[in-house]
Design a protein around this motif. Structure first.
Motif, PDB file in Angstrom:
ATOM      1  N   GLN A 109       6.229   8.359  44.065  1.00 40.03           N
ATOM      2  CA  GLN A 109       6.898   7.325  44.848  1.00 40.03           C
ATOM      3  C   GLN A 109       6.056   6.913  46.059  1.00 40.03           C
ATOM      4  O   GLN A 109       5.873   5.727  46.343  1.00 40.03           O
ATOM      5  CB  GLN A 109       8.253   7.884  45.309  1.00 40.03           C
ATOM      6  CG  GLN A 109       9.175   6.853  45.885  1.00 40.03           C
ATOM      7  CD  GLN A 109       9.490   5.792  44.853  1.00 40.03           C
ATOM      8  OE1 GLN A 109       9.953   6.099  43.766  1.00 40.03           O
ATOM      9  NE2 GLN A 109       9.195   4.542  45.171  1.00 40.03           N
ATOM     10  N   PHE A 112       3.126   4.760  45.030  1.00 36.61           N
ATOM     11  CA  PHE A 112       3.498   3.367  44.728  1.00 36.61           C
ATOM     12  C   PHE A 112       3.829   2.604  46.014  1.00 36.61           C
ATOM     13  O   PHE A 112       3.425   1.452  46.172  1.00 36.61           O
ATOM     14  CB  PHE A 112       4.692   3.316  43.757  1.00 36.61           C
ATOM     15  CG  PHE A 112       4.388   3.937  42.410  1.00 36.61           C
ATOM     16  CD1 PHE A 112       3.144   3.782  41.828  1.00 36.61           C
ATOM     17  CD2 PHE A 112       5.335   4.685  41.727  1.00 36.61           C
ATOM     18  CE1 PHE A 112       2.841   4.345  40.594  1.00 36.61           C
ATOM     19  CE2 PHE A 112       5.051   5.255  40.492  1.00 36.61           C
ATOM     20  CZ  PHE A 112       3.799   5.090  39.923  1.00 36.61           C
ATOM     21  N   ASP A 113       4.535   3.272  46.934  1.00 30.84           N
ATOM     22  CA  ASP A 113       4.904   2.592  48.193  1.00 30.84           C
ATOM     23  C   ASP A 113       3.659   2.137  48.956  1.00 30.84           C
ATOM     24  O   ASP A 113       3.618   1.036  49.505  1.00 30.84           O
ATOM     25  CB  ASP A 113       5.725   3.536  49.094  1.00 30.84           C
ATOM     26  CG  ASP A 113       7.137   3.755  48.564  1.00 30.84           C
ATOM     27  OD1 ASP A 113       7.541   3.013  47.648  1.00 30.84           O
ATOM     28  OD2 ASP A 113       7.822   4.681  49.054  1.00 30.84           O
ATOM     29  N   LEU A 116       1.623  -0.742  46.563  1.00 33.10           N
ATOM     30  CA  LEU A 116       2.234  -2.016  46.156  1.00 33.10           C
ATOM     31  C   LEU A 116       1.854  -3.226  47.007  1.00 33.10           C
ATOM     32  O   LEU A 116       1.515  -4.278  46.448  1.00 33.10           O
ATOM     33  CB  LEU A 116       3.764  -1.869  46.104  1.00 33.10           C
ATOM     34  CG  LEU A 116       4.263  -1.211  44.816  1.00 33.10           C
ATOM     35  CD1 LEU A 116       5.725  -0.803  44.958  1.00 33.10           C
ATOM     36  CD2 LEU A 116       4.091  -2.144  43.624  1.00 33.10           C
ATOM     37  N   THR A 141       9.858  -0.497  42.636  1.00 34.40           N
ATOM     38  CA  THR A 141       8.661  -1.297  42.878  1.00 34.40           C
ATOM     39  C   THR A 141       9.044  -2.768  42.958  1.00 34.40           C
ATOM     40  O   THR A 141      10.182  -3.134  42.657  1.00 34.40           O
ATOM     41  CB  THR A 141       7.619  -1.129  41.739  1.00 34.40           C
ATOM     42  OG1 THR A 141       8.109  -1.810  40.576  1.00 34.40           O
ATOM     43  CG2 THR A 141       7.367   0.341  41.420  1.00 34.40           C
ATOM     44  N   PHE A 147       5.848  -2.769  34.873  1.00 31.18           N
ATOM     45  CA  PHE A 147       5.723  -1.310  35.058  1.00 31.18           C
ATOM     46  C   PHE A 147       6.070  -0.627  33.737  1.00 31.18           C
ATOM     47  O   PHE A 147       7.036  -0.989  33.076  1.00 31.18           O
ATOM     48  CB  PHE A 147       6.697  -0.850  36.148  1.00 31.18           C
ATOM     49  CG  PHE A 147       6.480   0.569  36.587  1.00 31.18           C
ATOM     50  CD1 PHE A 147       5.842   0.850  37.790  1.00 31.18           C
ATOM     51  CD2 PHE A 147       6.900   1.632  35.796  1.00 31.18           C
ATOM     52  CE1 PHE A 147       5.628   2.166  38.189  1.00 31.18           C
ATOM     53  CE2 PHE A 147       6.679   2.948  36.182  1.00 31.18           C
ATOM     54  CZ  PHE A 147       6.051   3.219  37.386  1.00 31.18           C
TER      55      PHE A 147
END
Ligand SMILES: CC(=O)CC(=O)SCCNC(=O)CCNC(=O)[C@H](O)C(C)(C)COP(=O)(O)OP(=O)(O)OC[C@H]1O[C@@H](n2cnc3c(N)ncnc32)[C@H](O)[C@@H]1OP(=O)(O)O
Ligand SMILES: NC(=O)C1=CN([C@@H]2O[C@H](COP(=O)(O)OP(=O)(O)OC[C@H]3O[C@@H](n4cnc5c(N)ncnc54)[C@H](OP(=O)(O)O)[C@@H]3O)[C@@H](O)[C@H]2O)C=CC1
Length: 302
Positions: A109, A112-113, A116, A141, A147
């Motif tokens: 997580q 991705f944060d 992105l 996301t 994804f």
């Protein structure tokens, strides 16, 4: 192609691939992608992990050259296509990202944060997760339709299968683009629905967990359990040897996802598996697990 999702509408051109996590899976993924002609940008938080990964890729390619599977020119070209970075946001310039960091949802997580806001709108984001919900990861996301799960098997350069897992929102172009990458690698894709641990680990991991119970209850020792499955069921590796090869932390994480996600006590992780992980005896990667690898010949620890 194994499974049902085999129609095609269109696919994206993918030239540059970002791989997050330079552990055993990340280095294997970088290896096969570069050999297939993709430019690869490999990322890890640890500079040492990146150096070790590049050394290992060189060693594995070298072995393929000496066994005449590939030419020296193929190897040189593949090595030249791999670059490394400790800065995750550098992966913003890629067309496809494969996240292959530790099997812990908060770790994935956080990656991705951070990534992105830097990704181009067309970039496909995937995870090599062994078990975690693709739909849940995708929902957090900005691109759930772009994804999906891109699940390689270990060791990546050797194993033929790649599981492709669509989240509830994954669109056709994303799926077809990933399928085209698998085909360019010369591997076989299996389409799996997005339920805990997908196909391979839904079946394999309870067997490994049962082998640990068999050890825990004293039905056999490490050697007799592994030899029994090798000689009695023709498995290339015994289940405890395979658990050490995969990583006991990863095996435990997958069992926990099965147990929590399916709410069935048949997936209860063996307390002995938990104990090994608590000891930091994670298998080959830490030098000790069900076997001790610190000398040349592995020695059973039970
Ligand atoms: C946890 C998950 O999410 C999903 C998973 O990945 S589950 C794990 C799936 N993987 C397995 O089940 C692996 C089971 N084990 C095996 O198939 C075999 O033991 C093995 C392929 C790993 C090794 O095979 P082996 O016959 O004992 O060894 P060996 O003869 O040395 O190697 C066979 C080939 O693999 C290559 N190889 C072995 N280990 C390798 C590695 N770590 N990286 C790259 N190549 C490797 C060798 O170079 C050799 O290549 P050639 O055929 O080109 O000569
Ligand atoms: N092992 C297997 O057989 C298989 C594993 N998988 C999956 O692949 C993924 C990776 O597994 P595997 O390669 O075995 O694990 P490893 O433990 O070998 O490697 C994970 C790597 O990710 C790094 N990492 C951790 N956090 C971050 C971060 N925030 N950013 C970048 N890198 C990070 C780790 O660094 P550090 O060590 O410094 O923490 C480590 O180098 C997992 O999701 C796993 O479930 C899929 C198929 C098979």
């Amino acid at each position: 192609m194994l499974g049902t999702n085999n129609g095609r509408d269109g696919q994206m051109d993918i030239a540059k691939i970002g791989v997050v996590g330079a552990g055993q899976m990340g280095n294997g993924i970088a290896h096969v992608m570069a050999l297939a002609g993709y430019d690869v940008l490999l990322n890890d938080i640890s500079g040492e992990a990146l150096k070790n990964a590049v050394d290992l890729i060189r060693k594995n390619l070298d072995r393929q050259v000496s066994r005449e599977k590939i030419s020296q020119d193929d190897m040189d070209a593949a090595m030249a296509r791999i670059t490394t970075t400790q800065t995750l946001t550098d992966l913003g310039a890629t067309d496809l990202v494969i996240e292959a960091a530790t099997e812990r949802e908060p770790v994935k997580q956080a990656i991705f944060d951070e990534l992105l806001p830097h990704l181009q709108p067309h970039t496909i984001l995937t995870s090599n997760t062994s078990s975690i919900s693709i739909t849940r990861l995708a929902s957090r996301t900005d691109r759930p339709e772009k994804f999906m799960g891109f699940h390689f098997m270990n060791p990546v350069p050797v194993m033929q299968l790649v599981e492709l897992i669509r989240g509830i929102a994954t669109d056709r172009e994303t799926y077809d683009s990933c399928l085209a990458v698998v085909e360019k690698l010369g591997k076989t894709a299996a389409s799996a629905e997005d339920f805990p641990a997908f196909i391979v680990n839904r079946i394999l991991m309870p067997m490994i967990n049962e082998a640990v119970y068999t050890l825990y209850e004293g039905v056999g020792n490490v050697k007799s359990i592994d030899e029994s499955l090798k000689l009695g069921a023709n498995h290339p590796m015994g289940p405890l040897e395979l658990a050490d090869f995969i990583g006991l932390d990863t095996c435990l994480a997958i069992m926990n996802v099965l147990h929590d996600g399916l709410a069935d006590t048949k997936y209860r992780p063996c307390p002995l598996l938990t104990k090994y992980v608590e000891a930091g005896w994670l298998g080959r990667k830490t030098g000790r697990g069900f076997y001790d690898y610190r000398d040349e010949t592995p020695v059973p620890t039970r």
